[in-house]
Design a protein around this motif. Structure first.
Motif, PDB file in Angstrom:
ATOM      1  N   VAL A  86       0.845  -1.199   0.000  1.00 26.94           N
ATOM      2  CA  VAL A  86       0.000   0.000   0.000  1.00 26.94           C
ATOM      3  C   VAL A  86       0.877   1.245   0.000  1.00 26.94           C
ATOM      4  O   VAL A  86       1.878   1.310   0.713  1.00 26.94           O
ATOM      5  N   VAL A  87       0.514   2.221  -0.811  1.00 23.21           N
ATOM      6  CA  VAL A  87       1.107   3.547  -0.689  1.00 23.21           C
ATOM      7  C   VAL A  87      -0.005   4.523  -0.322  1.00 23.21           C
ATOM      8  O   VAL A  87      -1.072   4.523  -0.928  1.00 23.21           O
ATOM      9  N   ILE A  88       0.273   5.298   0.718  1.00 19.43           N
ATOM     10  CA  ILE A  88      -0.695   6.288   1.193  1.00 19.43           C
ATOM     11  C   ILE A  88      -0.234   7.665   0.723  1.00 19.43           C
ATOM     12  O   ILE A  88       0.894   8.072   0.999  1.00 19.43           O
ATOM     13  N   HIS A  89      -1.094   8.356   0.013  1.00 19.08           N
ATOM     14  CA  HIS A  89      -0.803   9.732  -0.403  1.00 19.08           C
ATOM     15  C   HIS A  89      -1.610  10.659   0.509  1.00 19.08           C
ATOM     16  O   HIS A  89      -2.841  10.663   0.430  1.00 19.08           O
ATOM     17  N   VAL A  90      -0.921  11.421   1.337  1.00 22.15           N
ATOM     18  CA  VAL A  90      -1.619  12.382   2.204  1.00 22.15           C
ATOM     19  C   VAL A  90      -1.551  13.753   1.543  1.00 22.15           C
ATOM     20  O   VAL A  90      -0.468  14.298   1.335  1.00 22.15           O
ATOM     21  N   LEU A  91      -2.708  14.297   1.182  1.00 24.11           N
ATOM     22  CA  LEU A  91      -2.771  15.641   0.615  1.00 24.11           C
ATOM     23  C   LEU A  91      -3.338  16.565   1.677  1.00 24.11           C
ATOM     24  O   LEU A  91      -4.410  16.276   2.221  1.00 24.11           O
ATOM     25  N   SER A 130      -0.431  14.911  -9.706  1.00 21.42           N
ATOM     26  CA  SER A 130       0.417  15.969  -9.151  1.00 21.42           C
ATOM     27  C   SER A 130       0.187  17.287  -9.873  1.00 21.42           C
ATOM     28  O   SER A 130       0.215  18.355  -9.255  1.00 21.42           O
ATOM     29  N   SER A 131      -0.059  17.236 -11.160  1.00 21.36           N
ATOM     30  CA  SER A 131      -0.233  18.470 -11.935  1.00 21.36           C
ATOM     31  C   SER A 131      -1.544  19.179 -11.614  1.00 21.36           C
ATOM     32  O   SER A 131      -1.756  20.310 -12.022  1.00 21.36           O
ATOM     33  N   GLN A 132      -2.420  18.500 -10.856  1.00 19.51           N
ATOM     34  CA  GLN A 132      -3.716  19.117 -10.548  1.00 19.51           C
ATOM     35  C   GLN A 132      -3.913  19.334  -9.046  1.00 19.51           C
ATOM     36  O   GLN A 132      -5.032  19.487  -8.581  1.00 19.51           O
ATOM     37  N   GLY A 133      -2.804  19.291  -8.305  1.00 20.76           N
ATOM     38  CA  GLY A 133      -2.910  19.516  -6.868  1.00 20.76           C
ATOM     39  C   GLY A 133      -2.991  18.250  -6.053  1.00 20.76           C
ATOM     40  O   GLY A 133      -3.194  18.290  -4.844  1.00 20.76           O
ATOM     41  N   GLY A 134      -2.822  17.115  -6.709  1.00 18.70           N
ATOM     42  CA  GLY A 134      -2.852  15.837  -6.000  1.00 18.70           C
ATOM     43  C   GLY A 134      -1.497  15.175  -5.999  1.00 18.70           C
ATOM     44  O   GLY A 134      -0.466  15.851  -5.918  1.00 18.70           O
ATOM     45  N   SER A 135      -1.480  13.872  -6.089  1.00 19.48           N
ATOM     46  CA  SER A 135      -0.232  13.113  -6.048  1.00 19.48           C
ATOM     47  C   SER A 135      -0.364  11.940  -7.019  1.00 19.48           C
ATOM     48  O   SER A 135      -1.320  11.162  -6.929  1.00 19.48           O
ATOM     49  N   ASP A 136       0.590  11.828  -7.928  1.00 21.52           N
ATOM     50  CA  ASP A 136       0.503  10.781  -8.958  1.00 21.52           C
ATOM     51  C   ASP A 136       0.485   9.375  -8.345  1.00 21.52           C
ATOM     52  O   ASP A 136       1.210   9.102  -7.387  1.00 21.52           O
ATOM     53  N   ALA A 137      -0.294   8.503  -8.932  1.00 24.07           N
ATOM     54  CA  ALA A 137      -0.355   7.105  -8.481  1.00 24.07           C
ATOM     55  C   ALA A 137       0.992   6.421  -8.681  1.00 24.07           C
ATOM     56  O   ALA A 137       1.689   6.692  -9.657  1.00 24.07           O
ATOM     57  N   TRP A 138       1.345   5.552  -7.758  1.00 23.75           N
ATOM     58  CA  TRP A 138       2.407   4.601  -8.026  1.00 23.75           C
ATOM     59  C   TRP A 138       1.785   3.491  -8.870  1.00 23.75           C
ATOM     60  O   TRP A 138       0.577   3.254  -8.800  1.00 23.75           O
ATOM     61  N   ASP A 139       2.628   2.813  -9.642  1.00 22.77           N
ATOM     62  CA  ASP A 139       2.158   1.754 -10.542  1.00 22.77           C
ATOM     63  C   ASP A 139       1.108   0.871  -9.863  1.00 22.77           C
ATOM     64  O   ASP A 139       1.412   0.101  -8.960  1.00 22.77           O
ATOM     65  N   SER A 140      -0.108   1.006 -10.346  1.00 20.34           N
ATOM     66  CA  SER A 140      -1.208   0.327  -9.653  1.00 20.34           C
ATOM     67  C   SER A 140      -1.238  -1.179  -9.923  1.00 20.34           C
ATOM     68  O   SER A 140      -2.018  -1.902  -9.317  1.00 20.34           O
ATOM     69  N   LYS A 141      -0.354  -1.640 -10.790  1.00 19.13           N
ATOM     70  CA  LYS A 141      -0.209  -3.094 -10.931  1.00 19.13           C
ATOM     71  C   LYS A 141       0.523  -3.680  -9.725  1.00 19.13           C
ATOM     72  O   LYS A 141       0.418  -4.871  -9.443  1.00 19.13           O
ATOM     73  N   THR A 192      -8.677  22.996  -1.288  1.00 11.96           N
ATOM     74  CA  THR A 192      -9.249  22.950   0.060  1.00 11.96           C
ATOM     75  C   THR A 192     -10.293  21.849   0.196  1.00 11.96           C
ATOM     76  O   THR A 192     -10.586  21.395   1.296  1.00 11.96           O
ATOM     77  N   ASP A 193     -10.850  21.410  -0.913  1.00 11.03           N
ATOM     78  CA  ASP A 193     -11.989  20.498  -0.857  1.00 11.03           C
ATOM     79  C   ASP A 193     -11.948  19.599  -2.102  1.00 11.03           C
ATOM     80  O   ASP A 193     -12.374  20.012  -3.174  1.00 11.03           O
ATOM     81  N   PHE A 194     -11.397  18.407  -1.934  1.00  6.57           N
ATOM     82  CA  PHE A 194     -11.319  17.493  -3.087  1.00  6.57           C
ATOM     83  C   PHE A 194     -12.703  16.941  -3.411  1.00  6.57           C
ATOM     84  O   PHE A 194     -13.547  16.768  -2.535  1.00  6.57           O
ATOM     85  N   LYS A 195     -12.895  16.652  -4.680  1.00  4.79           N
ATOM     86  CA  LYS A 195     -14.188  16.134  -5.136  1.00  4.79           C
ATOM     87  C   LYS A 195     -13.981  14.824  -5.879  1.00  4.79           C
ATOM     88  O   LYS A 195     -12.889  14.281  -5.876  1.00  4.79           O
ATOM     89  N   MET A 196     -15.039  14.361  -6.522  1.00 11.72           N
ATOM     90  CA  MET A 196     -14.981  13.069  -7.217  1.00 11.72           C
ATOM     91  C   MET A 196     -14.290  13.194  -8.578  1.00 11.72           C
ATOM     92  O   MET A 196     -14.371  12.299  -9.399  1.00 11.72           O
ATOM     93  N   ASP A 197     -13.589  14.316  -8.786  1.00  7.80           N
ATOM     94  CA  ASP A 197     -13.050  14.603 -10.126  1.00  7.80           C
ATOM     95  C   ASP A 197     -11.640  14.058 -10.356  1.00  7.80           C
ATOM     96  O   ASP A 197     -11.034  14.323 -11.392  1.00  7.80           O
ATOM     97  N   ASP A 198     -11.085  13.321  -9.372  1.00  8.71           N
ATOM     98  CA  ASP A 198      -9.769  12.676  -9.522  1.00  8.71           C
ATOM     99  C   ASP A 198      -8.580  13.627  -9.517  1.00  8.71           C
ATOM    100  O   ASP A 198      -7.457  13.203  -9.775  1.00  8.71           O
ATOM    101  N   LYS A 199      -8.783  14.910  -9.214  1.00  9.60           N
ATOM    102  CA  LYS A 199      -7.622  15.813  -9.130  1.00  9.60           C
ATOM    103  C   LYS A 199      -6.613  15.299  -8.110  1.00  9.60           C
ATOM    104  O   LYS A 199      -5.415  15.481  -8.259  1.00  9.60           O
ATOM    105  N   ILE A 200      -7.114  14.649  -7.078  1.00 11.23           N
ATOM    106  CA  ILE A 200      -6.253  14.147  -6.012  1.00 11.23           C
ATOM    107  C   ILE A 200      -5.257  13.108  -6.533  1.00 11.23           C
ATOM    108  O   ILE A 200      -4.227  12.857  -5.910  1.00 11.23           O
ATOM    109  N   LYS A 201      -5.512  12.565  -7.703  1.00 10.56           N
ATOM    110  CA  LYS A 201      -4.663  11.501  -8.241  1.00 10.56           C
ATOM    111  C   LYS A 201      -3.576  12.017  -9.198  1.00 10.56           C
ATOM    112  O   LYS A 201      -2.849  11.221  -9.778  1.00 10.56           O
TER     113      LYS A 201
END
Ligand SMILES: [Zn+2]
Length: 401
Positions: A61-66, A149-160, A138-147
């Motif tokens: 598991v990798v935890i991304h804390v934003l 880095s270029s949108q204020g989130g953190s890029d996924a590690w290889d999900s495989k 300030t308020d993440f939504k269901m729009d995947d920005k959290i996933k």
């Protein structure tokens, strides 16, 4: 804020993906075909490398804390409590198994899946399995920005190779998950800061079960009522149920002529409060574990090196990254007021508004992450906004109507 009901948006999220991507329907159908074809041997993990019908699957598991505010930068202890809650419930080591009604006790399952913070990152470097990033969102939504880095989130590690769990503040949501078959860069689970783990998580979502529910989705489970009135969750041993259950009911409830069994409102895939859910069933276990069979969408996790000793002695990824460059300017076109959302890097810096001919119209000092600029008296036309803060640059246009 305490939600009136469990605000899981996974089914809305899947509906949105279906609407946006014509091929996603095909992907989901392929996954379902695979699950159904594995249903005869769902306890068999056909991996030649880590075989075993009843082996315990360990998922890196990798935890991304934003975090936008410091109190959203949750402690390692809170993160650990979230992992412990997942393992407690997926291994049926929860103390409240005693609350499982007698009629369901023989189908309640130890899923034999465990969740472990990664020890090696995708390149083989040391990691704590936790990434922390400050964000101007300030308020993440269901729009995947959290996933991203270029949108204020953190890029996924290889999900495989990893289960990505993103934790960020979502004002009115508890969480949502991708389903097996989703795009790899969006694959994982999103949980609001206040519902992760058992520390600093207010009731009624204080036992870490938002993540248990969402990881259930990530492993192919549907809501217990099958998303529609008396719908099918594609699991045989969960009774057909009219709809979701909220709060903390007690006693026997029946719907959809489900007879002697009644509603299984204490299942992790219902919407009941954390304190009132306590089981996955054998059928749900088989459905989840079938994804790990050879050729299945989660098979690659069995081959992950994410729990190995690091094998590259390069310096590790910084656990805390600099603020992400997030620049939002809206609305565009604008009439009376323009809103700028900038990262912390801009605090104390100036931005310039110029006409399209390069004439300076106004300088604005940035004193907060959200800046409103009155443009009511500007002559209608095209304008430039420029600025530079610690290497983050703005070079944007807007139209004044
Ligand atoms: Zn859900």
């Amino acid at each position: 804020m305490v939600q009136a009901q469990r605000a899981c948006l996974t089914s809305d999220y899947i509906a949105r993906q279906l609407a946006e991507d014509a091929s996603f329907k095909y992907q989901l159908a392929e996954v379902e075909k695979f699950i159904q074809s594995s249903s005869g041997n769902t306890n068999i993990i056909m991996s030649s490398t880590r075989a075993g019908a009843e082996m315990t699957i360990k998922i890196p598991v990798v935890i991304h804390v934003l975090y936008n505010t410091q109190d959203q930068n949750i402690t390692d202890a809170q993160i650990k409590s979230g992992l412990e809650a997942l393992n407690r419930d997926f291994r049926r080591n929860n103390a409240d198994t005693t609350n499982t009604p007698a009629r369901f006790k023989n189908i309640a399952a130890d899923v034999q899946i465990e969740f472990v913070l990664a020890t090696a990152d995708p390149k083989g470097r040391f990691t704590t399995g936790v990434i922390r990033k400050q964000t101007s969102i300030t308020d993440f939504k269901m729009d995947d920005k959290i996933k991203f880095s270029s949108q204020g989130g953190s890029d996924a590690w290889d999900s495989k190779s990893y289960l990505n769990i993103w934790i960020g503040n979502m004002r009115n949501l508890l969480g949502y998950s991708s389903s097996p078959g989703s795009a790899p860069e969006k694959d994982g689970v999103v949980i609001t800061t206040k519902a992760f783990g058992t520390i600093n998580a207010p009731a009624p979502y204080h036992l870490g079960r938002t993540a248990v529910h969402e990881v259930g989705h990530w492993l192919g489970l549907r809501h217990i009522w099958g998303e529609t009135y008396c719908g099918d969750d594609l699991v045989d041993d969960t009774p057909i149920q009219g709809g979701y259950t909220t709060g903390c009911p007690t006693g026997f409830k029946t719907s959809c002529s489900n007879g002697d069994m009644g509603d299984m409102y204490m299942n992790y895939m219902d919407f009941t409060d954390d304190a009132c859910m306590n089981l996955f069933t054998v059928g749900q276990k088989n459905r989840m574990r079938s994804l790990f069979n050879d050729g299945g969408p989660r098979f690659s996790l069995l081959l992950s090196k994410g729990l190995n000793e690091p094998w590259l002695s390069e310096s590790p990824l910084p656990e805390i990254s600099p603020v992400n460059p997030v620049i939002q300017i809206f609305p565009n076109p604008a009439v009376n007021e323009l809103t700028l959302v900038l990262s912390n890097a801009w605090l104390g810096k100036e931005i310039s508004i110029q006409s399209i001919n390069g004439i300076l119209i106004q300088k604005v000092k940035i004193t907060s992450l959200t800046t409103k600029i009155n443009i009511a008296l500007f002559t209608p036309g095209l304008y430039m906004i420029t600025g530079d803060a610690l290497g983050e640059k703005i070079h944007s246009k807007f139209i004044k109507l």
